[in-house]
Write a protein that holds these residues in place. Structure first.
Motif, PDB file in Angstrom:
ATOM      1  N   ARG A  36      59.131 135.736  83.948  1.00 24.26           N
ATOM      2  CA  ARG A  36      59.104 134.963  85.179  1.00 24.26           C
ATOM      3  C   ARG A  36      58.157 135.635  86.164  1.00 24.26           C
ATOM      4  O   ARG A  36      58.413 136.748  86.627  1.00 24.26           O
ATOM      5  CB  ARG A  36      60.506 134.865  85.791  1.00 24.26           C
ATOM      6  N   SER A  38      55.645 135.212  89.718  1.00 22.80           N
ATOM      7  CA  SER A  38      55.299 134.440  90.892  1.00 22.80           C
ATOM      8  C   SER A  38      53.878 134.764  91.316  1.00 22.80           C
ATOM      9  O   SER A  38      53.422 135.896  91.180  1.00 22.80           O
ATOM     10  CB  SER A  38      56.268 134.751  92.047  1.00 22.80           C
ATOM     11  N   ASN A  49      55.997 129.165  91.080  1.00 18.94           N
ATOM     12  CA  ASN A  49      56.653 129.423  89.806  1.00 18.94           C
ATOM     13  C   ASN A  49      55.608 129.323  88.702  1.00 18.94           C
ATOM     14  O   ASN A  49      54.911 128.316  88.599  1.00 18.94           O
ATOM     15  CB  ASN A  49      57.750 128.391  89.543  1.00 18.94           C
ATOM     16  N   LEU A  69      59.527 126.300  82.686  1.00 10.84           N
ATOM     17  CA  LEU A  69      59.581 126.600  84.106  1.00 10.84           C
ATOM     18  C   LEU A  69      60.981 127.071  84.493  1.00 10.84           C
ATOM     19  O   LEU A  69      61.954 126.819  83.775  1.00 10.84           O
ATOM     20  CB  LEU A  69      59.220 125.359  84.927  1.00 10.84           C
ATOM     21  N   PRO A  70      61.128 127.703  85.649  1.00 14.77           N
ATOM     22  CA  PRO A  70      62.465 128.044  86.121  1.00 14.77           C
ATOM     23  C   PRO A  70      63.303 126.794  86.373  1.00 14.77           C
ATOM     24  O   PRO A  70      62.768 125.730  86.718  1.00 14.77           O
ATOM     25  CB  PRO A  70      62.205 128.784  87.442  1.00 14.77           C
ATOM     26  N   ARG A  72      66.033 124.969  88.751  1.00 10.74           N
ATOM     27  CA  ARG A  72      66.534 124.998  90.118  1.00 10.74           C
ATOM     28  C   ARG A  72      67.624 123.950  90.279  1.00 10.74           C
ATOM     29  O   ARG A  72      67.572 122.895  89.650  1.00 10.74           O
ATOM     30  CB  ARG A  72      65.406 124.728  91.117  1.00 10.74           C
ATOM     31  N   TYR A 123      49.972 125.491  88.407  1.00 14.20           N
ATOM     32  CA  TYR A 123      50.871 126.535  88.873  1.00 14.20           C
ATOM     33  C   TYR A 123      50.206 127.479  89.862  1.00 14.20           C
ATOM     34  O   TYR A 123      50.817 128.442  90.321  1.00 14.20           O
ATOM     35  CB  TYR A 123      51.446 127.293  87.674  1.00 14.20           C
ATOM     36  N   ALA A 129      59.387 123.177  89.482  1.00 17.24           N
ATOM     37  CA  ALA A 129      60.514 123.663  88.699  1.00 17.24           C
ATOM     38  C   ALA A 129      61.146 122.486  87.964  1.00 17.24           C
ATOM     39  O   ALA A 129      60.822 121.316  88.218  1.00 17.24           O
ATOM     40  CB  ALA A 129      61.548 124.362  89.587  1.00 17.24           C
TER      41      ALA A 129
END
Length: 359
Positions: A36, A38, A49, A69-70, A72, A123, A129
């Protein structure tokens, strides 16, 4: 692993090799920090992300979110979000589209961070997300539409652009209800084998064959800024698209698309749409079933994946306020290729959103 990467750098140190461009620096950051990562947004202090690279994290590992992707819980703080709507209660033929969002996410592990064709860097442009799925009611289609409408009101209230994984095409109706509440009547780029403008089917007004009739009735669409591309198949009357044309829609039947690039068509569509808000709705059955067999209502002689990509890339510069990719039915394509195609088309949609950075 570090020694392997050093070898790939042709004798130079990893920092030296990866320091010449932002992309290379980002790759080094992924390597050093793990899956992960940033990336700072210049001048704003925000971070993006960035999904993990398959150069360093195996595609088959981890929880299969869209493009890895993360996840959320909500759209708060996001510029764009992938969201699933897993229903097939509105289908008229083959079921299975309720499993579409899940399979699209699995196949999306193949996606990488940059668009090699357009040089888009999503990105580095937008905070994105995966916000999971709408909690649908698989026993009650009308209640599901209510749930979708309420969920999208919340997403849109944050300023986030939803990128939706269907689910059958019924979902476009409640989504556009929420979109029109925020933006007023919107333009529509509708890519499909079917017009989806039936009035009543088997006594029901809500289903995957009726969403755009309902949208017109409720004033959700700016009818002079609607184009339907790829329509085909046998019909219930000699002119299945008479109603669409009567509303002011531009109808592009598939015969107009055969054996040609659709880039010139999309130039005309951009002029038609102007600067107003536009929604893009892409039914996977617009593609020929030889390319995308995993769908509920296949029709022969359809668009190619190349033409599908041309249509989406042709939306670059439009004021897109939402997009969907619907009708992927994994049980009818055990190879996963239909879902893989859907995942790539969704990535192309992400890459043409407003404020996109291109190298």
């Amino acid at each position: 692993m570090f020694s392997t990467v050093r070898k790939l750098c042709f004798g130079r140190s990893v920092p030296e090799f990866f320091s010449s461009t932002p992309r290379q620096a980002l790759t080094l950051a992924r390597f050093r920090r793990g899956p992960r990562v940033s990336l700072h947004r210049e001048c704003s202090g925000r971070r993006y992300n960035v999904p993990p690279s398959a150069e360093f994290v195996a595609r088959v590992s981890g929880i299969p979110t869209m493009a890895k992707l993360p996840f959320r819980e909500s759209a708060d703080g996001l510029d764009a979000a992938f969201v699933g709507v897993p229903i097939d209660t509105g289908t008229s033929n083959r079921p299975g589209a309720r499993f579409g969002p899940r399979q699209i996410r699995v196949e999306s592990a193949m996606l990488r961070a940059y668009n090699s064709g357009t040089r888009a860097a999503p990105y580095e442009s937008l905070m994105v997300a995966d916000i999971g799925d709408v909690n649908v009611n698989v026993y009650d289609l009308k209640d599901t539409c209510r749930r979708i409408r309420e969920a999208y009101r919340k997403i849109l209230a944050t300023g986030c652009i939803p990128l939706t994984m269907g689910g059958d095409h019924t979902i476009a109706y409640p989504i556009l209800q929420a979109v029109a509440e925020k933006y007023g009547p919107v333009g529509l780029v509708h890519v499909d084998a079917h017009a989806d403008t039936s009035d009543v089917v088997l006594g029901e007004k809500i289903g995957h064959g009726t969403p755009f009739r309902r949208c017109v009735e409720e004033g959700l669409l700016d009818c002079k800024r609607v184009v339907q591309i790829g329509l085909r198949g046998s019909g219930y009357s000699a002119d299945s698209y008479e109603w669409s044309r009567a509303q002011g829609f531009r109808v592009v039947q598939v015969e107009e698309c055969w054996f040609k690039s659709l880039a010139p068509l999309m130039s005309e569509v951009r002029a038609q749409m102007g600067s107003g808000p536009v929604y893009l709705s892409f039914d996977i059955d617009a593609l020929d079933p030889g390319f995308a067999p995993g769908t509920g209502t296949p029709e022969i002689a359809g668009l190619t994946p190349i033409q599908g990509v041309e249509i989406i890339r042709g939306c670059r510069g439009l004021n897109l306020v939402g997009c969907d990719l619907v009708e992927v039915s994994p049980p009818y394509d055990t190879t996963g290729n239909t879902a893989l195609t859907g995942a790539n088309l969704l990535f192309e949609m992400l890459c043409v959103l407003p404020k996109m950075k291109y190298y």
